[in-house]
Design an enzyme around this catalytic site. Structure first.
Site, PDB file in Angstrom:
ATOM      1  N   ASP A 510      34.127 -25.239  42.627  1.00 47.83           N
ATOM      2  CA  ASP A 510      34.789 -23.939  42.528  1.00 47.83           C
ATOM      3  C   ASP A 510      34.043 -22.962  41.629  1.00 47.83           C
ATOM      4  O   ASP A 510      34.344 -21.778  41.616  1.00 47.83           O
ATOM      5  CB  ASP A 510      36.194 -24.132  41.942  1.00 47.83           C
ATOM      6  CG  ASP A 510      37.239 -24.336  43.021  1.00 47.83           C
ATOM      7  OD1 ASP A 510      37.070 -23.781  44.113  1.00 47.83           O
ATOM      8  OD2 ASP A 510      38.222 -25.056  42.756  1.00 47.83           O
TER       9      ASP A 510
HETATM   10  C1  BGC Z   1      37.773 -24.929  37.028  1.00 46.44           C
HETATM   11  C2  BGC Z   1      37.629 -25.709  38.301  1.00 46.44           C
HETATM   12  C3  BGC Z   1      38.791 -25.463  39.197  1.00 46.44           C
HETATM   13  C4  BGC Z   1      39.025 -23.981  39.371  1.00 46.44           C
HETATM   14  C5  BGC Z   1      40.260 -23.723  40.190  1.00 46.44           C
HETATM   15  C6  BGC Z   1      38.056 -23.482  37.319  1.00 46.44           C
HETATM   16  O1  BGC Z   1      38.289 -22.800  36.111  1.00 46.44           O
HETATM   17  O2  BGC Z   1      36.607 -25.071  36.266  1.00 46.44           O
HETATM   18  O3  BGC Z   1      37.505 -27.081  37.990  1.00 46.44           O
HETATM   19  O4  BGC Z   1      38.542 -26.042  40.430  1.00 46.44           O
HETATM   20  O5  BGC Z   1      39.166 -23.350  38.137  1.00 46.44           O
HETATM   21  O6  BGC Z   1      40.465 -22.408  40.440  1.00 46.44           O
HETATM   22  C1  NOJ Z   2      39.128 -28.841  40.460  1.00 42.95           C
HETATM   23  C2  NOJ Z   2      39.666 -28.310  41.736  1.00 42.95           C
HETATM   24  O1  NOJ Z   2      41.025 -28.695  41.864  1.00 42.95           O
HETATM   25  C3  NOJ Z   2      38.883 -28.812  42.920  1.00 42.95           C
HETATM   26  O2  NOJ Z   2      39.365 -28.230  44.095  1.00 42.95           O
HETATM   27  C4  NOJ Z   2      37.430 -28.535  42.743  1.00 42.95           C
HETATM   28  O3  NOJ Z   2      36.737 -29.114  43.824  1.00 42.95           O
HETATM   29  C5  NOJ Z   2      36.912 -29.094  41.440  1.00 42.95           C
HETATM   30  N1  NOJ Z   2      37.714 -28.618  40.363  1.00 42.95           N
HETATM   31  C6  NOJ Z   2      35.461 -28.730  41.179  1.00 42.95           C
HETATM   32  O4  NOJ Z   2      35.303 -27.404  40.870  1.00 42.95           O
END
Ligand code: BGC
Ligand code: NOJ
Length: 836
Positions: A510
């Site tokens: 993400d």
């Molecule tokens: C986090 C990710 C997550 C995303 C969701 C980010 O701030 O680092 O792990 O998947 O938010 O929107």
């Molecule tokens: C947490 C999110 O829930 C997931 O959708 C994502 O793939 C990972 N973070 C990595 O960014």
């Protein structure tokens, strides 16, 4: 240091001191009513949706930690001076003579004692009802009679958790309650006291909450200030110190529920109380107790509450409900069990307790919660994730396939006709979330992955014929198979200059926001897609396509869609060509191309030269296995990314913020996606290693992130030793080895896949069960039992030969067998002997 131990026979983690390095929680409930419950009785509960139907309050960002819960205060009046204490340690941090918290499968027990007064609490959500039960027993272990005042305490949330903690100008004027004291009669043999929370019931809500006890009370409080005192915390409630409730009736401000019960205990005497926190709904036309036109509209219809509370108004009824819950979990966990006693490696017991119990338990929790409610997810921000929930299925589908099936249909209904998808949806409405919208270009593929896992588990192809809406619009409904085709085609039709998939707002990571050039503080990295390059590409999506595409082909072939299968095969081959041509960097796989067409995850980069995700997934997909590149890629991962605590996401960590990369470079080095050990993708390397047949290394990558292996390192790791955390701080971080974001992470499902299907090697495939272990040489053997498509398989693997991979011979029920073990579907037990 350890703060407890695993009680394997009881399937419990036993916490032996309350001041754990972070609150160590459990989840109560597995259907519609859920509670988060910490080892010191902190947490909260909600009905179905942690944001929209929050039932009790919790304070985030709290000082001290873990503020808010279902609390019990004791005031022991023996010996002249009243001794006030909280038996769950918090909120008073009472000195206890004895303390123990046992987190089990859907229940928790706290027991403690002080000055000869023993307390025990067992808390759970019974199957089939929307409530929490807290059974409390007080025992006088002293030689003299005791007079004890017990006060219960919960703080009601005014339903919408976000509004509840922001809209005070309204909320401080709307709180309403009703109180009902029932004397003993045939329905309530011990009497009862019930506090109803009915804020907003007068207008558009037809639900209320109730906090009840099966005992007469000598008083109650429903107004927070009256109970606590305006300037007091949960640790010094004035009513308890006074020894008297004030019978306050909340009107606005903060409605709470507190019962005051006087308990007289002879030496060795025990008394038990059943507290129930329930959620009830009434039909719109039966909201009120009396249907007098124009009259009595103030009294709520308590029929559903009576039904619920009368059912659980004795200790025996509570015990029976707990026994049913235990049986439910015993049956569920019977679907996959591991016995490592033949392995000859003492530590394998840690693997067995995780794979056989806790990992599967966590998979149930992630299936239920997605990423909504934990001690790191507020329950307000994120609903069910499209990619998250699909991946969660991988670890859950064997437990309750029927629920996996309906989840798939819910998720698919949030897909758009072009195959893209809402990134999230709300559990209550099941509708796509407009605030986050779409554009995460890996999303479509996870649907294929989830459906393939479901079909491999069940053999149920009929799911493909289910009519499922697109964009939640019935008029746009088509079969689930067409949804899969749109997923597949979305990737085919959204490629960039190198023939690799366009990344969109981000892929699985993400934080790789290659089309968001955000220079404005506070702006969302993901939804502010302000640099629609049409160029940024993801090698990871390409690898996921190559991994999951063959399942799509199999599905096509098995449903007489030969043309579609050969079209899909051509597209997969093209994608693999693109990876080979533009996705290989010499020693490892490239991660992506940015909005200017520059490589990410390449030796050409200053920071972020190598990433874990594309390497793990490409090898899982078998790319480079024939020509040595796969071995090279995973050797590079080991060389550059491995640490004592797991494999970091990338190296070198980004030192500066990069406009063209986004959130990944926003984190301080070593945390989260910027070179943290992002546990979710470690099992991709584990599985990749099994593809290469390197069982020793596969197991090593498995064990490093497995919480049970770090139990005695709890001061550093800090999170629960029985659940995976999303992230462990990487080697660039000052707190290398410290975990965060426990519970709600795709790590649960993927580690379960890696250990059960690839290391122990019991893998559901379209035709049955494939047995293909890949283990460390010194693992001499193990036994797995697996319930699969209506039969039970008792699988014993003998590795006295000391192999890492390769099955020499198999017998099924005593007869030699070759290839996949068929689905016997005969309700019988089948003995499978496997020699490596
Ligand atoms: C986090 C990710 C997550 C995303 C969701 C980010 O701030 O680092 O792990 O998947 O938010 O929107
Ligand atoms: C947490 C999110 O829930 C997931 O959708 C994502 O793939 C990972 N973070 C990595 O960014």
């Amino acid at each position: 240091m350890q703060y407890g131990y695993f009680d394997d026979d009881a399937r419990e983690y036993v916490i032996t001191r309350p001041d754990t390095p972070y609150p160590w929680i459990n989840y109560l409930g597995s259907e519609e009513f859920f509670g988060l419950f910490s080892n010191t009785s902190g947490g909260y509960c909600f009905y179905r949706d942690a944001r929209m139907l929050r039932l009790t309050r919790y304070r985030y960002n709290n000082v001290p930690a873990d503020a808010g819960g279902r609390y019990f205060y004791l005031r022991d009046n023996s010996g002249g001076n009243a001794d006030v204490w909280t038996p769950s340690w918090m909120p008073m941090k009472s000195k206890l003579d004895r303390y123990e918290c046992r987190h089990g499968m859907g229940y928790s027990r706290i027991s403690s004692s002080r000055n000869g007064l023993a307390f025990s609490q067992v808390s759970f959500v019974p199957l089939g009802d929307n409530c929490e039960i807290h059974k409390i027993t007080l025992t006088n272990e002293s030689g003299a009679e005791k007079n004890v005042d017990m006060f219960s305490f919960v703080e009601f949330c005014l339903w919408n958790a976000n509004d509840d903690m922001t809209n005070f100008q309204r909320n401080f004027s709307i709180g309403e309650v009703e109180i009902e004291i029932l004397s003993a009669d045939s329905r309530h043999p011990t009497g009862a006291a019930r506090i109803y929370h009915k804020t907003e019931y007068r207008e558009r809500r037809n639900h209320y909450a109730v906090w009840a006890v099966n005992a007469p009370v000598s008083g109650f409080d429903t107004d927070r200030q009256s109970f606590l005192g305006l300037y007091n915390g949960f640790d010094s409630p004035q009513a308890v110190f006074k020894g008297e409730a004030s019978n306050s009736v909340a009107s606005g401000w903060a409605p709470v529920g507190s019962h005051h019960i006087k308990v007289k205990l002879a030496p060795n005497e025990s008394k038990t109380f059943v507290f129930v926190f329930g959620y009830c709904e009434n039909p719109q036309d039966q909201k009120w107790e009396k249907q007098v036109s124009g009259g009595n509209h103030g009294v709520i219809n308590k029929t559903p509450a009576n039904k619920l509370l009368d059912k659980y108004n004795t200790a025996e009824a509570a015990d029976k409900a707990l026994a049913e819950l235990n049986a439910y979990w015993k049956n569920l966990l019977g679907k996959f069990t591991v016995d490592a006693s033949a392995s000859s490696r003492p530590d394998d017991i840690k693997m067995a307790r995780m794979a056989g119990v806790w990992n599967q338990y966590q998979c149930m929790v992630t299936f239920n919660m997605s990423r909504s409610a934990s001690y790191f997810e507020s329950g307000i921000g994120r609903g069910m994730g499209f990619r998250d929930s699909n991946q969660d299925l991988l670890g859950f589908v064997h437990l309750v396939p029927q629920r996996a099936r309906s989840r798939i249909l819910d998720i698919a209904a949030t897909q758009f006709p072009d195959g893209s998808a809402y990134h999230q949806y709300q559990p209550l409405t099941k509708r796509g979330n407009n605030e986050v919208g779409t554009g995460f270009n890996d999303d479509p593929l996870w649907l294929i992955c989830g459906v393939a896992a479901y079909i491999k588990e069940t053999g149920d192809y009929s799911i493909l014929d289910e009519k499922v809406p697109f964009d939640n619009d019935e008029k746009l409904a088509d079969t689930l198979f067409i949804h899969l085709k749109r997923s597949f085609d979305f990737i085919v039709t959204h490629k960039g200059p190198h023939g690799l998939p366009l990344i969109g707002r981000a892929d699985w990571n993400d934080c790789l926001n290659l089309n968001c050039f955000s220079a404005t503080p506070g702006e969302s990295f993901q939804t502010t897609a302000n640099f629609e390059s049409g160029v940024a590409e993801s090698v990871l999506i390409a690898a996921i396509f190559a991994f999951t595409g063959p399942d799509y082909i199999e599905i096509c072939k098995r449903t007489n869609r030969a043309d579609e299968a050969s079209y899909a095969q051509k597209e997969i081959s093209k994608m693999i060509d693109a990876i080979n041509q533009h996705g290989w960097d010499g020693d490892w796989f490239v991660r992506a191309y940015d909005a200017y067409g520059k490589k990410i995850g390449s030796k050409e980069c200053d920071d972020g030269k190598i990433f874990i995700e594309s390497n793990g997934f490409a090898v899982m997909a078998g790319i480079g296995v024939d020509d040595g590149r796969a071995v090279k890629a995973l050797d590079s991962v080991k060389e550059h990314l491995d640490t004592k605590y797991g494999i970091v996401l990338l190296q070198p960590a980004y030192k500066d913020y990069h406009l063209e990369l986004g959130e990944v470079s926003s984190y301080p080095p070593g945390y989260k996606e910027n070179a943290g050990i992002f546990c979710h993708n470690n099992p991709w390397v584990t599985i990749g290693e099994t593809v290469l047949g390197r069982g020793t290394r596969a197991f090593e990558t498995y064990a490093k992130i497995c919480p049970a292996y770090r139990e005695d390192d709890s001061d550093l790791r800090r999170m629960e030793p029985y659940v995976y955390a999303q992230m462990v701080a990487g080697k660039d971080a000052p707190r290398h080895g410290e975990a965060k974001n426990s519970w709600l992470t795709g790590t649960a499902a993927w580690t379960f896949v890696s250990i059960s299907q690839y290391i122990l090697g019991v893998r559901p495939v379209f035709d049955g069960l494939l047995i293909d272990p890949c283990v460390p040489k010194d693992m001499k053997g193990f036994t797995v039992t697996r319930h699969f498509r209506g039969a039970d398989y008792h699988i014993t693997v003998d590795n006295s030969a000391g192999a890492e991979k390769g099955v020499k011979s198999v017998t099924v029920d005593g007869k030699p067998h070759e290839g996949v073990i068929p689905a016997f579907n005969d309700g019988k037990v089948h003995n499978v002997l496997v020699k490596m």
